[in-house]
Structures are given as C-alpha cells and as structure tokens.
Design a protein around this motif. Structure first.
Motif, mmCIF file in Angstrom:
data_model
loop_
_atom_site.group_PDB
_atom_site.id
_atom_site.type_symbol
_atom_site.label_atom_id
_atom_site.label_comp_id
_atom_site.label_asym_id
_atom_site.label_seq_id
_atom_site.Cartn_x
_atom_site.Cartn_y
_atom_site.Cartn_z
ATOM 1 N N VAL A 212 -41.884 -4.238 -6.687
ATOM 2 C CA VAL A 212 -42.621 -2.894 -6.401
ATOM 3 C C VAL A 212 -42.417 -2.482 -5.090
ATOM 4 O O VAL A 212 -42.284 -1.329 -4.740
ATOM 5 C CB VAL A 212 -44.151 -3.142 -6.826
ATOM 6 C CG1 VAL A 212 -44.922 -2.232 -6.655
ATOM 7 C CG2 VAL A 212 -44.071 -3.466 -8.286
ATOM 8 N N SER A 213 -42.457 -3.482 -4.189
ATOM 9 C CA SER A 213 -42.269 -3.304 -2.703
ATOM 10 C C SER A 213 -41.101 -2.590 -2.470
ATOM 11 O O SER A 213 -40.946 -1.412 -1.801
ATOM 12 C CB SER A 213 -42.538 -4.626 -1.818
ATOM 13 O OG SER A 213 -43.642 -5.096 -2.140
ATOM 14 N N ALA A 214 -39.961 -3.213 -2.845
ATOM 15 C CA ALA A 214 -38.560 -2.550 -2.762
ATOM 16 C C ALA A 214 -38.674 -1.094 -3.186
ATOM 17 O O ALA A 214 -37.932 -0.278 -2.651
ATOM 18 C CB ALA A 214 -37.744 -3.517 -3.362
ATOM 19 N N PHE A 215 -39.189 -0.794 -4.473
ATOM 20 C CA PHE A 215 -38.931 0.401 -5.208
ATOM 21 C C PHE A 215 -39.903 1.383 -4.491
ATOM 22 O O PHE A 215 -39.485 2.526 -4.075
ATOM 23 C CB PHE A 215 -39.676 0.326 -6.657
ATOM 24 C CG PHE A 215 -39.689 1.640 -7.202
ATOM 25 C CD1 PHE A 215 -38.591 2.115 -8.063
ATOM 26 C CD2 PHE A 215 -40.830 2.611 -7.342
ATOM 27 C CE1 PHE A 215 -38.595 3.314 -8.758
ATOM 28 C CE2 PHE A 215 -40.981 3.684 -7.865
ATOM 29 C CZ PHE A 215 -39.943 3.980 -8.460
ATOM 30 N N MET A 216 -41.153 0.873 -4.069
ATOM 31 C CA MET A 216 -41.904 1.985 -3.261
ATOM 32 C C MET A 216 -41.408 2.128 -1.858
ATOM 33 O O MET A 216 -41.393 3.300 -1.335
ATOM 34 C CB MET A 216 -43.438 1.495 -3.124
ATOM 35 C CG MET A 216 -44.014 1.608 -4.287
ATOM 36 S SD MET A 216 -44.134 3.265 -5.190
ATOM 37 C CE MET A 216 -44.737 4.185 -3.849
ATOM 38 N N PHE A 217 -40.675 1.147 -1.073
ATOM 39 C CA PHE A 217 -40.463 1.268 0.089
ATOM 40 C C PHE A 217 -39.301 2.279 0.186
ATOM 41 O O PHE A 217 -39.101 3.319 0.862
ATOM 42 C CB PHE A 217 -39.894 -0.002 0.817
ATOM 43 C CG PHE A 217 -39.559 0.099 2.080
ATOM 44 C CD1 PHE A 217 -40.926 -0.085 2.924
ATOM 45 C CD2 PHE A 217 -38.515 0.010 2.783
ATOM 46 C CE1 PHE A 217 -40.509 -0.125 4.399
ATOM 47 C CE2 PHE A 217 -38.277 0.098 4.064
ATOM 48 C CZ PHE A 217 -39.268 -0.046 5.186
ATOM 49 N N LEU A 279 -44.797 -1.584 -15.459
ATOM 50 C CA LEU A 279 -44.275 -2.843 -15.264
ATOM 51 C C LEU A 279 -45.481 -3.641 -16.152
ATOM 52 O O LEU A 279 -45.002 -4.368 -16.808
ATOM 53 C CB LEU A 279 -44.333 -3.248 -13.954
ATOM 54 C CG LEU A 279 -43.162 -2.832 -13.128
ATOM 55 C CD1 LEU A 279 -43.039 -3.531 -11.830
ATOM 56 C CD2 LEU A 279 -41.739 -3.170 -13.870
ATOM 57 N N ARG A 280 -46.595 -3.457 -16.038
ATOM 58 C CA ARG A 280 -47.607 -4.176 -16.707
ATOM 59 C C ARG A 280 -47.464 -3.975 -18.005
ATOM 60 O O ARG A 280 -47.656 -4.823 -19.008
ATOM 61 C CB ARG A 280 -49.076 -3.663 -16.164
ATOM 62 C CG ARG A 280 -49.179 -4.209 -14.664
ATOM 63 C CD ARG A 280 -50.773 -3.913 -14.304
ATOM 64 N NE ARG A 280 -50.831 -4.436 -13.025
ATOM 65 C CZ ARG A 280 -51.409 -5.382 -12.389
ATOM 66 N NH1 ARG A 280 -51.404 -6.186 -13.463
ATOM 67 N NH2 ARG A 280 -51.525 -5.811 -11.079
ATOM 68 N N ALA A 281 -47.227 -2.579 -18.607
ATOM 69 C CA ALA A 281 -47.291 -2.409 -19.860
ATOM 70 C C ALA A 281 -46.008 -2.744 -20.653
ATOM 71 O O ALA A 281 -46.054 -3.235 -21.637
ATOM 72 C CB ALA A 281 -46.998 -0.884 -20.075
ATOM 73 N N LEU A 282 -44.949 -3.198 -19.726
ATOM 74 C CA LEU A 282 -43.854 -3.692 -20.288
ATOM 75 C C LEU A 282 -43.975 -5.241 -19.905
ATOM 76 O O LEU A 282 -42.847 -6.160 -20.644
ATOM 77 C CB LEU A 282 -42.482 -3.330 -19.457
ATOM 78 C CG LEU A 282 -42.065 -1.946 -19.850
ATOM 79 C CD1 LEU A 282 -41.065 -1.570 -18.743
ATOM 80 C CD2 LEU A 282 -41.710 -1.569 -21.151
#
Length: 298
Positions: A212-217, A279-282
């Motif tokens: 999540v950090s890599a994606f958002m960054f 990600l939570r849904a998956l």
C-alpha cells in the motif's frame, strides 16, 4: 522516587522524537493549515482579501477543465503505481530471498544519481520519431514510417514516470519483504502450499502495508507530477498539478490554488481508502500482520 525502566524509555523516546516532531509541525503542519486558511480567502489583482467564503471551492468543483486535467493526473498516477508495484514486487522478492548480496539492489538505485530532467529528456530521445525505437524498427523493416503515438502521448508520460518511480516502489517493498522471514515461506511449503498460495496467502498479506505504501507513494508523486506530462504528454497531457502551480506561480491567485490542492488531496485520500478496501475484499490485507499478531499481548 526514581522512574522505572518503562518510564525512562518513554521519556527518552519523547526527547529523541521532539526535534523531528517540532520540525514537522513548523515546516509541514503549520504551512498546511495556513494554506487551508488561504483556500477560504480570495485574491484580486494579486491582493489577498481575507474574507471567508467558499467561492474557490465552488469555482474549482464546477470547472470542467479542472476535472479533465484531474482525470489525466489520476490516470498517470494509477497506471504508474500499478506498473511500478507489479514490476518491483518480483524484483524485491529476488533481492530479499534469492540474491546473495545487494548488488542488484544498488544497481537499480543508481538511477537516482541521474537528474530528473536528464531521464525525462532521455526518454524523449528514445521515443522520438528519430529515436532508438523507431530507428530500430525501421531498420528491421517492421514499420515503414515512425510511430507517432510513442511520443507526446499518455504512453510516453507513463513509461517515463514508471522509470522514475520504480526505485521508490522497490525500496519500500524490499523493506516490507525483509520482515517476512524465510521461515514463514518454508512453513507454508511444508504444509503443502503452492507457489501462488505462498504469494497470495503469506507474502502479500504479511507485506501489504509495504505494498500500500509503495502504491500510494508512487501514485501521489506521479499524479501530482506536471513536468513529465508537460514535456512528453502532448496537448492532452496537462495535469491539474500544472493548473495548481500556475495559480501560485503565474496568476498569483494563492487562494484558488490552495482550494485546488486540497480538493486534489481529498481525491488522493479516496484512492488510498479504495485501494485498501480492494485488498481487504480480496483477502490480501489482514488488519494486522501475522508476525505482529503472534507477539501481541493477550
């Protein structure tokens, strides 16, 4: 009466964190609050009128141009983040679990030693009508004339942004995977898990915070970037980052630029929650990493 060990550690931690906290408050939090206050004011002829109103937000939300350029920025950010994470995840896996040293990791990070603009103009040369790709394809006889869509297109912006943002995503994912010990992977394989199950049931859930950090960054940096889209994206490559910058730089309308910036911030926060919920849904994002659950006191 003296302090016990826990209290002394708390005091020491507070003292050590105080300079960083003070720096963030003075140079980040306070400027953001001041900018938020500015967004409710107006500017006429480069003069700020501190009368509270919502005109800047209404003007921004009803401007078709802002949403059009905003969609361009979001498109650049989403594709850059997705491709960067997908490319950096197997590279991070190799570096953490297969490579015997950090040579490959350092080679990738060497790209940071080159200037941002040098990399942008390098891709502009590679993708140009007389660039490496078109020249090679024409020499091989695969095309008769240069491919015009390679340059001054969303494709050119995204591939350049991926090249720029990839090391950031890799650095975050390598850090996250180093917390996923080899013992967890071996235990999963001993219990009969396949490679895909190890990836989906062990690695990704335990490293999802890094993902999540890599994606958002990478998403925020790419979506807010306006230099690369301006140089490589063509007429339709203008993002709302350029609109915001122009309000501060050329138009002198700081309140309107601040309102645009905070509306963009709200959109980014929405993307963050949407990605986390996906990600939570998956079932790829447990609320707590497994090795943290093991050490949590009852």
């Amino acid at each position: 009466m003296g302090l016990n060990i826990t209290q002394r550690q708390t005091v020491l931690s507070s003292v050590l964190a105080a300079p960083s906290l003070a720096f963030m408050l003075v140079f980040f939090v306070f400027p953001c609050l001041l900018l938020l206050l500015y967004s409710f004011w107006t500017a006429r002829s480069f003069v700020i009128d501190p009368t509270f109103n919502l005109d800047n937000y209404v003007r921004t939300l009803t401007a078709a141009g802002f949403w059009r350029t905003g969609l361009t920025g979001l498109n650049n950010g989403l594709w850059t983040a997705i491709v960067s994470v997908l490319l950096s995840l197997p590279a991070a896996y190799y570096i953490v679990y297969r490579a015997r040293g950090n040579a490959a990791f350092y080679l990738i990070l060497l790209s940071w030693f080159s200037s941002y603009l040098v990399r942008v103009y390098a891709w502009r040369t590679i993708l140009g009508t007389n660039g490496l790709i078109n020249s090679t394809l024409m020499q091989w006889g695969l095309i008769q004339q240069p491919l015009e869509f390679l340059l001054f297109s969303p494709f050119a912006s995204i591939i350049t942004l991926v090249h720029i943002m990839f090391p950031f995503a890799l650095l975050l994912l390598v850090s996250a995977l180093r917390d996923v010990k080899q013992d967890y992977l071996d235990a999963a394989r001993d219990l009969g898990a396949t490679r895909s199950q190890v990836l989906l049931r062990v690695i990704i859930p335990m490293a999802y915070k890094g993902i999540v950090s890599a994606f958002m960054f990478t998403f925020i940096l790419a979506a807010g970037d306006y230099i690369t889209p301006q140089l490589l994206g063509g007429r339709d490559g203008v993002s709302n980052g350029l609109l915001i910058a122009n309000q501060f730089r050329s138009a002198g309308n700081w309140p309107l630029g601040a309102a645009m910036a905070f509306i963009t911030l709200v959109l980014f926060i929405g993307i963050y929650f949407a990605f986390s919920q996906l990600l939570r849904a998956l079932r790829l994002a447990p609320g707590l990493r497994f090795h943290e659950q093991e050490h949590r006191p009852c």
